[in-house]
Scaffold this active site. Structure first.
Site, PDB file in Angstrom:
ATOM      1  N   GLY A 165       0.367  -1.139   0.061  1.00 40.45           N
ATOM      2  CA  GLY A 165      -0.066  -0.082  -0.216  1.00 40.45           C
ATOM      3  C   GLY A 165       0.682   1.551   0.119  1.00 40.45           C
ATOM      4  O   GLY A 165       0.781   2.925   0.390  1.00 40.45           O
ATOM      5  N   LYS A 202      11.568  -1.479 -11.491  1.00 38.26           N
ATOM      6  CA  LYS A 202      11.842   0.092 -12.192  1.00 38.26           C
ATOM      7  C   LYS A 202      10.645   0.593 -11.950  1.00 38.26           C
ATOM      8  O   LYS A 202       9.500   0.714 -11.447  1.00 38.26           O
ATOM      9  CB  LYS A 202      11.886  -0.453 -13.951  1.00 38.26           C
ATOM     10  CG  LYS A 202      12.496   0.329 -14.422  1.00 38.26           C
ATOM     11  CD  LYS A 202      12.575   0.397 -16.121  1.00 38.26           C
ATOM     12  CE  LYS A 202      13.021   2.172 -16.755  1.00 38.26           C
ATOM     13  NZ  LYS A 202      14.577   2.488 -16.131  1.00 38.26           N
ATOM     14  N   LYS A 237      -9.955   5.418  -9.736  1.00 36.81           N
ATOM     15  CA  LYS A 237     -10.505   6.085 -10.891  1.00 36.81           C
ATOM     16  C   LYS A 237     -11.346   6.889 -10.794  1.00 36.81           C
ATOM     17  O   LYS A 237     -12.439   6.204 -10.393  1.00 36.81           O
ATOM     18  CB  LYS A 237     -10.145   4.669 -12.171  1.00 36.81           C
ATOM     19  CG  LYS A 237      -9.162   4.429 -12.230  1.00 36.81           C
ATOM     20  CD  LYS A 237      -9.985   2.139 -12.410  1.00 36.81           C
ATOM     21  CE  LYS A 237      -9.202   1.424 -12.613  1.00 36.81           C
ATOM     22  NZ  LYS A 237      -9.526   0.405 -13.388  1.00 36.81           N
ATOM     23  N   GLU A 289      -1.867  -6.298 -13.164  1.00 38.20           N
ATOM     24  CA  GLU A 289      -2.570  -7.655 -12.815  1.00 38.20           C
ATOM     25  C   GLU A 289      -3.128  -7.315 -14.016  1.00 38.20           C
ATOM     26  O   GLU A 289      -3.993  -6.573 -14.418  1.00 38.20           O
ATOM     27  CB  GLU A 289      -2.864  -6.483 -11.106  1.00 38.20           C
ATOM     28  CG  GLU A 289      -4.366  -5.817 -11.514  1.00 38.20           C
ATOM     29  CD  GLU A 289      -5.216  -5.398 -10.308  1.00 38.20           C
ATOM     30  OE1 GLU A 289      -4.292  -5.567  -9.104  1.00 38.20           O
ATOM     31  OE2 GLU A 289      -5.679  -4.776 -10.124  1.00 38.20           O
ATOM     32  N   ARG A 293     -12.749  -9.798 -14.386  1.00 42.20           N
ATOM     33  CA  ARG A 293     -14.616  -9.866 -13.748  1.00 42.20           C
ATOM     34  C   ARG A 293     -14.533  -8.831 -15.129  1.00 42.20           C
ATOM     35  O   ARG A 293     -14.335  -7.465 -15.113  1.00 42.20           O
ATOM     36  CB  ARG A 293     -14.734  -9.433 -11.943  1.00 42.20           C
ATOM     37  CG  ARG A 293     -14.046  -8.013 -11.880  1.00 42.20           C
ATOM     38  CD  ARG A 293     -13.727  -6.655 -10.505  1.00 42.20           C
ATOM     39  NE  ARG A 293     -12.890  -6.370  -9.754  1.00 42.20           N
ATOM     40  CZ  ARG A 293     -12.811  -5.648 -10.368  1.00 42.20           C
ATOM     41  NH1 ARG A 293     -13.164  -4.816 -11.326  1.00 42.20           N
ATOM     42  NH2 ARG A 293     -11.368  -4.382 -10.201  1.00 42.20           N
ATOM     43  N   VAL A 296     -15.730  -0.824 -13.197  1.00 47.06           N
ATOM     44  CA  VAL A 296     -17.241   0.084 -13.333  1.00 47.06           C
ATOM     45  C   VAL A 296     -16.757   0.908 -15.236  1.00 47.06           C
ATOM     46  O   VAL A 296     -18.226   0.627 -15.074  1.00 47.06           O
ATOM     47  CB  VAL A 296     -16.559   0.636 -12.149  1.00 47.06           C
ATOM     48  CG1 VAL A 296     -17.225   2.366 -12.467  1.00 47.06           C
ATOM     49  CG2 VAL A 296     -16.400  -0.011 -10.801  1.00 47.06           C
ATOM     50  N   ARG A 339     -16.900   9.600 -12.436  1.00 44.83           N
ATOM     51  CA  ARG A 339     -18.232   8.313 -11.741  1.00 44.83           C
ATOM     52  C   ARG A 339     -18.557   9.510 -10.640  1.00 44.83           C
ATOM     53  O   ARG A 339     -17.707  10.050 -10.412  1.00 44.83           O
ATOM     54  CB  ARG A 339     -16.909   7.991 -10.839  1.00 44.83           C
ATOM     55  CG  ARG A 339     -16.435   6.916 -11.779  1.00 44.83           C
ATOM     56  CD  ARG A 339     -15.796   5.766 -10.810  1.00 44.83           C
ATOM     57  NE  ARG A 339     -15.140   4.638 -12.063  1.00 44.83           N
ATOM     58  CZ  ARG A 339     -14.530   3.636 -10.973  1.00 44.83           C
ATOM     59  NH1 ARG A 339     -14.577   3.464  -9.896  1.00 44.83           N
ATOM     60  NH2 ARG A 339     -12.958   2.533 -12.382  1.00 44.83           N
TER      61      ARG A 339
END
Lengths: 462, 80
Positions: A165, A202, A237, A289, A293, A296, A339
């Protein structure tokens, strides 16, 4: 279609979106809900509704036993997990299959493999997908590490294996700085996490977040081009586009081909997204990654390709082959999604659960608003703040931004709920945004500098 | 002697401690001053502090730890 009755194990705008897709496919819908969502739009729209627990998501939307029991009692033969909640829970996918039901998504093993960061990166590398250059594991002797760092190329991030994190990261811009920082990082990691293990990666400064939508039916795999999602706050996002203004046709082709290679490598079934960091300076992209699924921001892809990703993933789950061919997928125009969250951007994004006292939804050409609202709706405080997604499409990016400003001007939820709409109106007038010149670390400093230009919706000074 | 009702400014879930494995911020009978943190309200996946608006002695909590609360609901009373 083998699926006759679909249970939606989610809430909010995506539940509404799934119900719409199912209805167009002639599939009946069962909406599970917490007590706090008994009056939600999805519950009103679905053919049936089943209460599965109290407001706390842990006791309702994340309660696997309660969801499976609702499926059994309602006679549903398939479950759509949406995004968040149980969408990337491999054990849930396995449990759905074990109950003799269809999970709308890839199987548990695929979710497990792509959800494990190390396994996902190894899978990507084996499929020939570029990953972020690094030490490929823990570094031992610091002198040897200095050579590895030079080989990767500065700037290099020194990361604590026990961190996460954003914690335990140091950035070395050259060999001298590396020699100074590495021992310090080791000592601090030992003190902070009880584990001095370090690895190197990097550093890609000013990287964009670009992702590729993929579809697979287990035999055929195709891409639905990319989405540009670099405008982020706290790694969330807020504004997404398709296509990305940053990619050359050549890079786009390579990027999309790599995503298809990864989908093929795992025999992917369903809709998924392969996420990358993109370096404007070098044109290089690196796998981060894969999300197994629906996302959004899927509507921007649907908008520029004229396809229905939800319908496609439901049909594939039901055993049909993909109804799309790669050569049929052609980008037409430019789409932007923003959003609309119940948060006040001029007041530190303070959540604003309240009552939607009136509702004016933007319309007209090229405007789509996927949402969960109705006049009189009381927004519950127990879940995330996403209320809806305003999606605009036009022939060009420039025209899409003009259309976005126009559509935002039509949106009103009354005076009791503060939303992120003013933020997007300001962004849609910003020179960097107009030029498409941004990266994942662009928005947060912009917010620091421009807070005063956003009118606080309670009338107080920012 | 005056009393001050500390009310929730936003709806959500009220917590008396900063994390499940940590002690309560304050307990009934504790002396408190204006600005002391009395609890947290979880609202839309973010946490907002509930601060004391008076100086005095903390009374009994009117809500349980981890209970869903409405905006305007009395959480605790401070006796000054």
């Amino acid at each position: 279609m083998t699926i006759k009755k679909l249970l939606i194990a989610n809430r909010g705008e995506i539940a509404v979106r799934i119900i719409r897709a199912a209805r167009e496919l002639g599939i009946r819908t069962v909406q599970v809900h917490s007590t706090a969502d008994a009056g939600s739009l999805a519950v009103q729209m679905a053919d049936e509704a089943v209460e599965i627990g109290p407001p706390s998501a842990a006791k309702s939307y994340l309660n696997i036993d309660a969801v499976l029991q609702a499926a059994r009692e309602s006679g549903a033969d398939a479950i759509h997990p949406g995004y968040g909640f149980l969408a990337e829970n491999a054990d849930f996918a396995d449990a759905v299959a074990a109950a003799g039901l269809i999970f709308v998504g890839p199987d548990g093993d695929t979710i497990r493999r792509m959800g494990d960061k190390t396994a996902a990166i190894a899978t990507a590398q084996a499929a020939g997908v570029p990953t972020i250059p690094g030490s490929g594991g823990l570094i031992g002797d610091l002198g040897e590490a200095a050579e590895i760092a030079a080989g990767i190329g500065f700037p290099v991030m020194i990361k604590a294996t026990a961190g996460g994190g954003g914690r335990g990261i140091r950035i070395a811009h050259d060999a001298a700085e590396f020699a100074a920082l590495a021992p310090q990082a080791e000592r601090e990691a030992k003190a902070a996490f009880g584990d001095g293990g370090l690895y190197l990666e990097k550093m890609i400064a000013k990287a964009r977040h670009i992702e590729v939508q993929i579809l697979g039916d287990g035999e055929t795999f195709l891409h639905c081009y990319e989405r540009e999602c670099s405008l982020q706050r706290q790694r969330q996002k807020v504004w997404e586009e398709a296509p990305s203004a940053a990619l050359s046709p050549h890079v786009r082709a390579d990027l999309c081909a790599s995503a298809v290679a990864l989908a093929a490598a795992v025999g992917y079934r369903g809709a998924g997204t392969v996420e990358y960091l993109y370096d404007d300076e070098t044109g290089a992209f690196f796998f981060i990654e894969m999300n197994t699924r629906i996302q959004v921001e899927h509507p921007v892809t649907e908008a520029v390709l004229g396809i229905d990703l939800l319908a496609e993933m439901i049909k594939v789950a039901g055993g049909e082959p993909l109804s799309l061919r790669q050569e049929d997928l052609v980008i037409r125009g430019h789409a932007i999604e923003v959003r609309i969250n119940a948060e006040d951007p001029a007041n530190g994004f303070m959540p604003s659960p309240g009552t939607v006292s009136e509702l004016h939804i933007p319309g007209g050409p090229g405007v789509r608003f996927d949402h969960m609202l109705f006049a009189g709706y009381q927004i519950p405080p127990f879940y995330d703040s996403l209320l809806g997604k305003l999606v605009v499409t036009a022939e060009t990016r420039e025209k899409a931004i003009i259309r976005l400003r126009r559509a935002l001007g039509e949106l009103s939820l009354g005076d009791q709920v503060k939303t992120t709409a003013p933020l997007f109106d300001a962004l849609a007038r910003d020179d960097d945004v107009l030029a498409g010149a941004f990266h994942t670390k662009w928005l947060e400093p912009w917010l620091e500098a421009n807070c005063h230009t956003l009118t606080r919706q309670d009338g107080e000074a920012c | 002697m005056s009393t001050c009702e500390i009310r929730a400014k936003i709806p959500g879930v009220f917590y008396r401690k900063p994390a499940p494995d940590q002690p309560n911020y304050k307990n009934p009978g504790d002396p408190v001053v204006e600005g002391d943190v009395l609890g947290l309200i979880e609202v839309m996946k973010s946490f907002q502090e509930v601060t004391c608006e008076a100086t005095g002695t903390l009374g009994e909590f009117q809500v349980e730890d981890a209970e869903a609360i409405m905006a305007g609901q009395v959480l605790v009373v401070v006796e000054g």
